[in-house]
Each structure stands twice: as structure tokens, then as C-alpha cells.
Design an enzyme around this catalytic site. Structure first.
Site, PDB file in Angstrom:
ATOM      1  N   TYR A 191      44.926  23.504  61.823  1.00 30.98           N
ATOM      2  CA  TYR A 191      45.690  24.651  61.344  1.00 30.98           C
ATOM      3  C   TYR A 191      47.031  24.780  62.052  1.00 30.98           C
ATOM      4  O   TYR A 191      47.957  25.385  61.529  1.00 30.98           O
ATOM      5  CB  TYR A 191      44.871  25.932  61.511  1.00 30.98           C
ATOM      6  CG  TYR A 191      43.639  25.940  60.644  1.00 30.98           C
ATOM      7  CD1 TYR A 191      43.746  26.109  59.268  1.00 30.98           C
ATOM      8  CD2 TYR A 191      42.375  25.751  61.188  1.00 30.98           C
ATOM      9  CE1 TYR A 191      42.614  26.092  58.463  1.00 30.98           C
ATOM     10  CE2 TYR A 191      41.239  25.736  60.386  1.00 30.98           C
ATOM     11  CZ  TYR A 191      41.367  25.914  59.025  1.00 30.98           C
ATOM     12  OH  TYR A 191      40.249  25.899  58.222  1.00 30.98           O
TER      13      TYR A 191
ATOM     14  N   GLN B 293      32.616  35.178  59.816  1.00 29.70           N
ATOM     15  CA  GLN B 293      32.069  34.646  58.575  1.00 29.70           C
ATOM     16  C   GLN B 293      30.562  34.838  58.473  1.00 29.70           C
ATOM     17  O   GLN B 293      29.934  34.341  57.538  1.00 29.70           O
ATOM     18  CB  GLN B 293      32.418  33.159  58.455  1.00 29.70           C
ATOM     19  CG  GLN B 293      33.905  32.907  58.351  1.00 29.70           C
ATOM     20  CD  GLN B 293      34.267  31.430  58.388  1.00 29.70           C
ATOM     21  OE1 GLN B 293      33.398  30.557  58.450  1.00 29.70           O
ATOM     22  NE2 GLN B 293      35.560  31.142  58.359  1.00 29.70           N
TER      23      GLN B 293
ATOM     24  N   HIS C 154      31.764  29.229  60.396  1.00 27.56           N
ATOM     25  CA  HIS C 154      31.177  27.942  60.004  1.00 27.56           C
ATOM     26  C   HIS C 154      29.651  27.959  60.111  1.00 27.56           C
ATOM     27  O   HIS C 154      29.046  27.142  60.801  1.00 27.56           O
ATOM     28  CB  HIS C 154      31.761  26.798  60.837  1.00 27.56           C
ATOM     29  CG  HIS C 154      33.219  26.563  60.609  1.00 27.56           C
ATOM     30  ND1 HIS C 154      33.908  25.518  61.184  1.00 27.56           N
ATOM     31  CD2 HIS C 154      34.149  27.247  59.878  1.00 27.56           C
ATOM     32  CE1 HIS C 154      35.171  25.574  60.815  1.00 27.56           C
ATOM     33  NE2 HIS C 154      35.337  26.622  60.018  1.00 27.56           N
TER      34      HIS C 154
ATOM     35  N   GLU D  13      36.001  19.054  50.483  1.00 18.56           N
ATOM     36  CA  GLU D  13      35.318  17.907  49.889  1.00 18.56           C
ATOM     37  C   GLU D  13      34.228  18.313  48.903  1.00 18.56           C
ATOM     38  O   GLU D  13      33.645  19.386  49.002  1.00 18.56           O
ATOM     39  CB  GLU D  13      34.664  17.058  50.986  1.00 18.56           C
ATOM     40  CG  GLU D  13      35.632  16.429  51.971  1.00 18.56           C
ATOM     41  CD  GLU D  13      34.941  15.593  53.033  1.00 18.56           C
ATOM     42  OE1 GLU D  13      35.666  14.947  53.818  1.00 18.56           O
ATOM     43  OE2 GLU D  13      33.686  15.577  53.085  1.00 18.56           O
TER      44      GLU D  13
END
Length: 484
Positions: free
Chosen positions: A377, A195, A261, A356
Site C-alpha cells: 500500500y 474486519q 484478514h 485473485e
């Protein structure tokens, strides 16, 4: 006379058939001002309560989390009834046929099937037939503004109808008024894995005078044979199509071997300070709840030169990182400012379920992973708590996870019926989410442009139009209202 089970539950005093109910302080979803005591017979026949009693300990407190999964043994009513009644011995699932009647088992299966329908509404794969979309409030045409990138992570708007676009692969572009891409040199070297890569870009509030911009990226270093990476913020000056005077004004510690992340969204507040998110890099057991010597899983607040505002909440806390504005985050990938209150809002990736929307307040603990509305997961619970004293509840959470990225309030007069709404990109389900607010409460949602592609960023531009960035192939669209 025996008290009703509901009364005992609301007092946190009962354990039924091996399932322990927590006290109201720990779980506001089980008890509180809206909790109505029920009789023992009603309690045991309610499928929602039966789910909490028999299923939640292994599958997560919220049934919606459980249904967002691969159904190895089938997800028809007959399949669910059979699995619950007779169990799955080889996989550690007990049989509940002796505890629940067939009527209760059927009701529980129906309850779970309703949750599956909630997931299914997101998952059809029908592609858009044209660039014209009907929404609840208006018709919108998606006008192609730029293409030729891979994963356009962020947009920033320049004078003269031009914009800056980051590509996660490390390339940096100016989109010219004629919609062509112009490469910009001098961007930081990035670790474009997982990521990570070149991520957010924003302009300095005084850009017209100082030409400064800010880039977030995955900074890396070698440690023996290992490659470690972290989230960094670079300040640079944009001179033509070249960046100069580059310097890192923030580098998150500690570096990590993981490649996910990073967080990385940035926003200047009305106070003139730079707010930005740093993800917990996948180490939720340590990083998000630790403020001493640890920048990960936090929202930070710094001055534009990297120095620390004197009123940051942990400046006087021994050992704490002074840049921390608040903590207890997983991976916030959307950040914006409320046009009226000036509050910083974020959206954040949960695990499976529990994405959220939050309002960022100084010094607060947002709870990850102690409280969460999601599960792992692998289907196992992360925590049996969704609320705890001293930890902030989200404004809103999504089950199933939509994979939110990018966040913007709708302002101006071009989209009158959307004014004040909040827009979030969905990576997982490939749409734009419109969220209608009344104060800070979500009262309605609408899915826009379904299956347009993974929506990585959404912004309100100075020209009054909304722009979205879509991944692979990378495209940027302007949302143009169409008169009916």
C-alpha cells in the site's frame, strides 16, 4: 556477432543498466513460448520494456500496480515526463534523462497514462438513477428484499422464502417472507473491530433433517492488556429464532493482535466436507507459507463435526496442521462450488493490485507472498516474482484491486445468457463483477450496478434468483430479469 538482447533475456543471462532480469522459471511474464526476441534498438525503445528496465524495481513489475496510486507530483503527461527525466532527488527517485531520449520518455509517459485510464474506468461516482439497469445481455431490476442491517456479511436460504443474514456487528437475523427482520438469539460473541465480527453463514447439507447451521466469526481472548482474535467456525442448531447446541468445531491458531484478514468464507463440497478460508491476519512474512502449527493463510477441509478427513493432504506430514487443504493465501473472502466439476473456487484480496480468482486444489501452494501481482500500500514492491516453480497461478487477477467479496456461479434458466458466469462483489468500487469463462479461462468481464454500494456477498438461491448483499446501509437485493 552480438546476440539479440531478447535472446539473452529469454535465457536469463543479462542485466541492463542495473536491472536484473530473472530466469523464465521465475517469471513467466518475461519469457516462454510466446516470447519473441527483438533487436537491442527495438528493446530499448519499447515503453513496456523501458518500464520493466527502469521503473519496475521500485514501483512493481506490472505497470497497472504503479498507476493505482495517489500522484503527489501530478499525473499529466508533462508531470510524468518531468519526474522521469529529471528525477525527484528528495524522494530518492533518480533522473533517467541521460539514459532515455525525449522520444522514449514521451512514449513511457503515454504508456503510463494508458494504465491510468484503466484505473479511471472504475472510479466515477455517478449514483444509480433507478432500480432498473441495462446490462450487455439483459435488463435487470434490483428488487429490495431486506434492509435495516449495517454490514450484511452473508446470506443463507431457508425453506419457505426466508433467509438467514449475518451482520458483521454481531447481530444475526432471519429475513421473513414479508421482508421483515427477526433477530435470532444465541449467535457467538464476536470482536466487531476492524474486519472482524460475525461473518459467513451456511446450512448443513442435511439441514432439513438436523437444522444445523455453521457460522464463522472473530473469536477473541485477553492476554494481559492485549485483546487477541482469530477465525472460528461454530456449529449450532436453529430452533425457531434461537440457536442451541452451539459448539466451535474449528479455532484457528495462532491468535493475533491484528484486526484484519480473517478470511471466513465456507462451502460444503460434493464430498460432504466443509471447506473454509482463514486469512493470514496481516503477517505475510510468517503465516501463509508455514503449515506446521499454523492455520493462517490457508484453506481448510474438515468433517461437519470438526474431525479431519483421512485423505487430507497433510495428515501424514509431521507437525503439519491436519485440517489444511492448501496454503499460501492472503485473504479469501469469496468461496463457491463449480456446479459441474464440483471444484471449490475462491476469490481473494491482494494488496494494491493482485486480487485473485483461484481453483482450490489439495496440497498446493498458492504463493503469497513469494509471488504476487500486487504491491504494498505504500507503493513498494512485495516481491519481484509473479510466478515460481511449485506455486499455483491464479485463474485470473485484477489490477487495480476491486476488493472482491462473495462469489457465485450463475446456474439455472432465469439468466440464460449468464449461465456458467462467475459473479464477484466489489467492495472497493461498489459494483458486481460478471466474469465470463471458457473452461477455466476468463474471456470477458462486465461491471454491473456501478456504485450500488460495497457488495459484500452474492449468492444463487434455491428459487433460481441471484441475491446480493450491500453495505452501509445494509440492503439485500434480488436480481430480477426484465423482458425487453
Amino acid at each position: 556477432m552480438l546476440k539479440s538482447i531478447g535472446t539473452l533475456v529469454s535465457a536469463g543471462l543479462i542485466t541492463i543498466i542495473g536491472f536484473s532480469f530473472v530466469s523464465p522459471e521465475e517469471d513467466t511474464n518475461m519469457a516462454g513460448p510466446d516470447f519473441n526476441p527483438v533487436s537491442a534498438a527495438e528493446f530499448l525503445s519499447d515503453p513496456a520494456v523501458n518500464y520493466k528496465t527502469y521503473c519496475a524495481g521500485c514501483h512493481g513489475e506490472k505497470m497497472d500496480m504503479f498507476v493505482d496510486r495517489q500522484w503527489k507530483h501530478g499525473n499529466t503527461k508533462a508531470d510524468i515526463f518531468k519526474s522521469v527525466k529529471f528525477g525527484l532527488e528528495n524522494e530518492g527517485m533518480p533522473a533517467f534523462g541521460a539514459s532515455l531520449s525525449d522520444k522514449e520518455l514521451n512514449a513511457l509517459a503515454d504508456y503510463i497514462l494508458e494504465g491510468i485510464k484503466n484505473v479511471d474506468k472504475y472510479t466515477d461516482n455517478e449514483k444509480p438513477a433507478s432500480d432498473l439497469f441495462k446490462t450487455e445481455e439483459m435488463d435487470i431490476r434490483l428488487e429490495l428484499v431486506a434492509e435495516g442491517t449495517d454490514i450484511p456479511w452473508a446470506m443463507a436460504f431457508l425453506p419457505g422464502q426466508e433467509m438467514l443474514v449475518t451482520d458483521r456487528n454481531g447481530k444475526f437475523y432471519r429475513v421473513k417472507a414479508d421482508k421483515t427482520l427477526q433477530s435470532i438469539s444465541g449467535a457467538p460473541e464476536v470482536l466487531a473491530r476492524g474486519q472482524g465480527g460475525l461473518m459467513d453463514v451456511i446450512l448443513d447439507p442435511a439441514f432439513a433433517q438436523n437444522k444445523r447451521i455453521y457460522l464463522s466469526y472473530s473469536k477473541f481472548k485477553s492476554e494481559g492488556a492485549a485483546v487477541l482474535a482469530t477465525t472460528a467456525i461454530m456449529q449450532a442448531k436453529l430452533e425457531g429464532n434461537t440457536l442451541t447446541e452451539q459448539k466451535d468445531i474449528f479455532v484457528a491458531e495462532p491468535y493475533s493482535r491484528t484486526q484484519h484478514h480473517y478470511g471466513s468464507r465456507m462451502q460444503f463440497g460434493k464430498d460432504g466436507y466443509l471447506y473454509f478460508s482463514v486469512g493470514e491476519r496481516g503477517n505475510e512474512k510468517v503465516n501463509p507459507q508455514e503449515i506446521k502449527g499454523n492455520d493462517l493463510g490457508k484453506v481448510h477441509r474438515i468433517k461437519s463435526d470438526g474431525s479431519i478427513p483421512a485423505d487430507n493432504p497433510f495428515v501424514k506430514t509431521p507437525g503439519a496442521e491436519a485440517s489444511i487443504y492448501n496454503y499460501g493465501h492472503r485473504n479469501p473472502q469469496g468461496m463457491t462450488i463449480h456446479p459441474e466439476t464440483g471444484k471449490i473456487w475462491t476469490n481473494e484480496h491482494g494488496p494494491r493490485g493482485g486480487d485473485e480468482i483461484n481453483i482450490e486444489e489439495p496440497g498446493k501452494n498458492y504463493g503469497w507472498p513469494v509471488i504476487t501481482y500486487g504491491i504494498n500500500y505504500n507503493g513498494k514492491p512485495i516481491s519481484n516474482l509473479t510466478a515460481k516453480a511449485g506455486m499455483i497461478q491464479p485463474v485470473h487477477y485484477w489490477i487495480p484491486s476491486i476488493g472482491p467479496s462473495g462469489l457465485a456461479f450463475v446456474a439455472g434458466d432465469r439468466y440464460k445468457n449468464w449461465k456458467g458466469n462467475l459473479l464477484s462483489g466489489s467492495l472497493r468500487f461498489k459494483f458486481l463483477q460478471r466474469t465470463v469463462l471458457k473452461g477455466n479461462k476468463v474471456v470477458k468481464e462486465e461491471i454491473l450496478f456501478k456504485n450500488i454500494g460495497r457488495v459484500r456477498d452474492v449468492r444463487m438461491a434455491p428459487d433460481g434468483f441471484i441475491y446480493i448483499a450491500v453495505e452501509t446501509p445494509g440492503r439485500i437485493y434480488r436480481l430480477v430479469p426484465v423482458d425487453k
